[in-house]
Design a protein around this motif. Structure first.
Motif, short mmCIF file in Angstrom:
data_model
loop_
_atom_site.label_atom_id
_atom_site.label_comp_id
_atom_site.label_asym_id
_atom_site.label_seq_id
_atom_site.Cartn_x
_atom_site.Cartn_y
_atom_site.Cartn_z
N ASN A 29 0.84 -1.19 0.00
CA ASN A 29 0.00 0.00 0.00
C ASN A 29 0.89 1.26 0.00
N THR A 30 0.28 2.39 -0.35
CA THR A 30 0.97 3.67 -0.30
C THR A 30 0.25 4.58 0.68
N LYS A 31 0.88 5.70 1.02
CA LYS A 31 0.32 6.59 2.05
C LYS A 31 -1.05 7.12 1.67
N ASP A 32 -1.25 7.41 0.38
CA ASP A 32 -2.53 7.98 -0.03
C ASP A 32 -3.44 6.96 -0.71
N GLY A 33 -3.12 5.64 -0.54
CA GLY A 33 -3.90 4.61 -1.22
C GLY A 33 -4.70 3.75 -0.27
N ILE A 34 -5.43 2.80 -0.83
CA ILE A 34 -6.17 1.81 -0.04
C ILE A 34 -5.88 0.44 -0.61
N GLY A 35 -6.04 -0.58 0.24
CA GLY A 35 -5.82 -1.95 -0.21
C GLY A 35 -4.37 -2.36 -0.07
N ASN A 36 -4.16 -3.66 0.02
CA ASN A 36 -2.81 -4.18 0.18
C ASN A 36 -2.81 -5.63 -0.26
N ALA A 37 -1.99 -5.97 -1.25
CA ALA A 37 -1.92 -7.35 -1.73
C ALA A 37 -0.65 -8.04 -1.26
N SER A 38 0.08 -7.42 -0.34
CA SER A 38 1.38 -7.97 0.04
C SER A 38 1.34 -8.80 1.32
N VAL A 39 0.28 -8.67 2.11
CA VAL A 39 0.23 -9.37 3.38
C VAL A 39 -0.45 -10.73 3.21
N ALA A 40 0.32 -11.80 3.32
CA ALA A 40 -0.19 -13.18 3.32
C ALA A 40 -0.78 -13.61 1.99
N GLY A 41 -0.72 -12.77 0.97
CA GLY A 41 -1.29 -13.15 -0.32
C GLY A 41 -2.80 -13.03 -0.31
N VAL A 42 -3.39 -12.91 -1.49
CA VAL A 42 -4.83 -12.78 -1.64
C VAL A 42 -5.30 -13.75 -2.70
N CYS A 43 -6.42 -14.39 -2.48
CA CYS A 43 -6.94 -15.33 -3.46
C CYS A 43 -8.45 -15.40 -3.40
N HIS A 44 -9.04 -16.04 -4.35
CA HIS A 44 -10.50 -16.09 -4.40
C HIS A 44 -11.07 -17.30 -3.69
N SER A 45 -10.24 -18.28 -3.40
CA SER A 45 -10.79 -19.49 -2.79
C SER A 45 -9.99 -19.92 -1.57
N GLU A 88 -17.85 1.30 -13.82
CA GLU A 88 -18.76 0.52 -12.98
C GLU A 88 -18.02 -0.60 -12.25
N VAL A 89 -17.10 -1.28 -12.95
CA VAL A 89 -16.32 -2.35 -12.30
C VAL A 89 -15.44 -1.77 -11.20
N ALA A 90 -14.81 -0.65 -11.48
CA ALA A 90 -13.96 -0.01 -10.48
C ALA A 90 -14.76 0.41 -9.26
N ASP A 91 -15.93 1.00 -9.48
CA ASP A 91 -16.77 1.43 -8.36
C ASP A 91 -17.23 0.23 -7.53
N LEU A 92 -17.63 -0.85 -8.20
CA LEU A 92 -18.05 -2.06 -7.48
C LEU A 92 -16.91 -2.60 -6.63
N THR A 93 -15.72 -2.67 -7.21
CA THR A 93 -14.56 -3.21 -6.49
C THR A 93 -14.27 -2.40 -5.23
N ILE A 94 -14.24 -1.08 -5.38
CA ILE A 94 -13.93 -0.22 -4.24
C ILE A 94 -15.02 -0.30 -3.18
N ASN A 95 -16.28 -0.27 -3.60
CA ASN A 95 -17.38 -0.34 -2.63
C ASN A 95 -17.40 -1.67 -1.90
N TYR A 97 -14.78 -3.59 -1.45
CA TYR A 97 -13.58 -3.63 -0.61
C TYR A 97 -13.79 -2.86 0.69
N ARG A 98 -14.38 -1.67 0.58
CA ARG A 98 -14.60 -0.86 1.77
C ARG A 98 -15.57 -1.50 2.75
N ARG A 99 -16.45 -2.35 2.24
CA ARG A 99 -17.39 -3.07 3.10
C ARG A 99 -16.80 -4.39 3.60
N ASN A 100 -15.54 -4.65 3.23
CA ASN A 100 -14.83 -5.85 3.66
C ASN A 100 -15.45 -7.12 3.07
#
Length: 410
Positions: A29-45, A88-95, A97-100
């Protein structure tokens, strides 16, 4: 059509694509960003340590110009059609993500208008997420066969993992079931991705802040059972893909007869256990240094549904056993049914101090339930009297009554 209705259609259209999993990405992540793919990895299953982690898995569009015989989204298929805009895809992803709800995005698409046009829409989606929303979470997208080299490179600089589906294990099968696609058009972006990853590694050695290119690598997917191809044919193709393109994974998806076709008439979906056996064989090749010719042969071209590939190999090569574990190398121990890297390392480390016995294995919590037929410990054999290899197969086979039933996942 509103976004929610599109979401219902395009998540349903994406369910047959299995080519995504643990990311092992290092995007921070960066100071002005959101999200982080570096901790423990991320996957769909499932992650490598067994945790279930979620991705938003959708199609950008299911309005396909191709007419592949096996695909639910083929041009002539009578299914509801929908298409997101990149925003629309970007908005869905962010919304989401923010809802966890999710920790990342897996985005693929039918080919709309042309491969280049579709790739431009995927790239625009990634640009909005990365540049406008400062999203640093995990993104996995499908590169479109036939798209230009430049677009493949642009996509790789924006996302964590790229995949290109090989679709079918033989070129003949692809020409029959997907005449709009060729191995040449599929191999080109796969090679571009491989080249981009290798060049990026060299760049990052020289320049610490060089932008990352597909840091989580590339994967592919094969549909199995659509034309009654053998497991040996599938594993040969997988071996070639690993060697040629440095893939992280090859995924195997059992053919599902979701659309009627004269070419697949009479072919039923393969048992789920066949997929499982292919993944087991694939694992042996990637981590246990087996070759496809060791696992399958011309006279035995299909994996057994009753016994796993490693045990089957050991039984077919019974002359190599029993191994004395006080002398066997790490590579030899890995080939013993029931032993994996953890057990093999425990044995190698422990025998530096004293000769091992069966009591030693019990103290080290090493199970010999399957291994006892293939090892001696300090000269002692506890496998009993084995009359024939067929009897040994009977002892080691999967005896679950429902082992051959295909499960309905959807």
């Amino acid at each position: 059509m509103d976004v929610i209705e599109k979401l219902k259609i395009l998540t349903d259209s994406a369910k047959y694509d299995v080519s995504c999993s643990s990311s092992n990405s290092r995007r921070k992540n960066t100071k002005d960003g959101i999200g982080n793919a570096s901790v423990a990895g991320v996957c769909h299953s499932w992650s490598e340590d067994g945790r279930c982690i979620s991705l938003l898995k959708i199609l950008l569009s299911n309005k396909c110009v191709y007419d592949c015989e096996y695909c639910i989204n083929r041009r002539t298929s009578d299914v509801p059609r929908a298409e997101f805009t990149p925003q629309e895809v970007a908005d869905l992803t962010i919304n989401f993500y923010r809802r966890n709800y999710i920790e990342g995005l897996f985005l693929s698409s039918a080919v709309t208008i042309s491969p280049d046009h579709t790739m431009e829409m995927l790239i625009r989606t990634a640009e909005i997420l990365r540049n406008d929303y400062k999203f640093n979470g995990y993104i996995h997208m499908k590169a479109i066969p036939g798209a230009s080299d430049e677009l493949v490179r642009r996509l790789g600089l924006l996302i964590d993992r790229v995949s290109v589906n090989i679709e079918l294990p033989t070129e003949k099968g692809l020409s029959v079931l997907a005449p709009s696609k060729t191995y040449h058009s599929i191999y080109l972006p796969m090679n571009d991705i491989k080249t981009g990853i290798l060049e990026n590694r060299e760049d990052r050695k020289k320049f610490k802040k060089a932008p990352m290119f597909a840091p989580a690598g590339q994967t592919t997917q094969m549909i199995i059972g659509a034309l009654n191809e053998s497991d040996r044919t599938i594993m040969k193709r997988a071996t070639g893909l690993y060697k040629s393109f440095g893939l992280k994974r090859v995924y195997y998806s059992g053919y599902v007869p979701v659309v009627k076709s004269k070419f697949t008439e009479g072919i039923t979906k393969p048992p789920l256990l066949r997929e499982h056996r292919l993944y087991q064989a694939d694992f042996l090749m990637r981590f246990y240094k087996f070759t496809d010719d060791e696992i399958l042969s011309e006279t035995n071209p299909n994996l057994s549904l009753t016994i796993d590939p490693k045990a089957n190999w050991a039984i077919n090569n019974i002359s190599l056993f029993p191994l004395e574990i006080n002398r066997a190398s790490y590579e030899e121990l890995l080939r013993v049914p029931g032993f994996g890297p953890v057990y093999a390392k425990r044995i190698i480390n422990a025998r530096r101090f004293s000769r091992l016995t069966f009591d030693s294995l019990e103290t080290m919590k090493i199970s010999i339930k399957r291994a006892k037929y293939f090892i001696t410990v300090n000269g002692v054999y506890k496998g009993g009297k084995i009359g024939s290899t067929e009897y040994l197969k009977f002892l080691l086979e999967d005896k679950k009554e429902d082992a051959y039933e295909q499960l309905s996942l959807f």
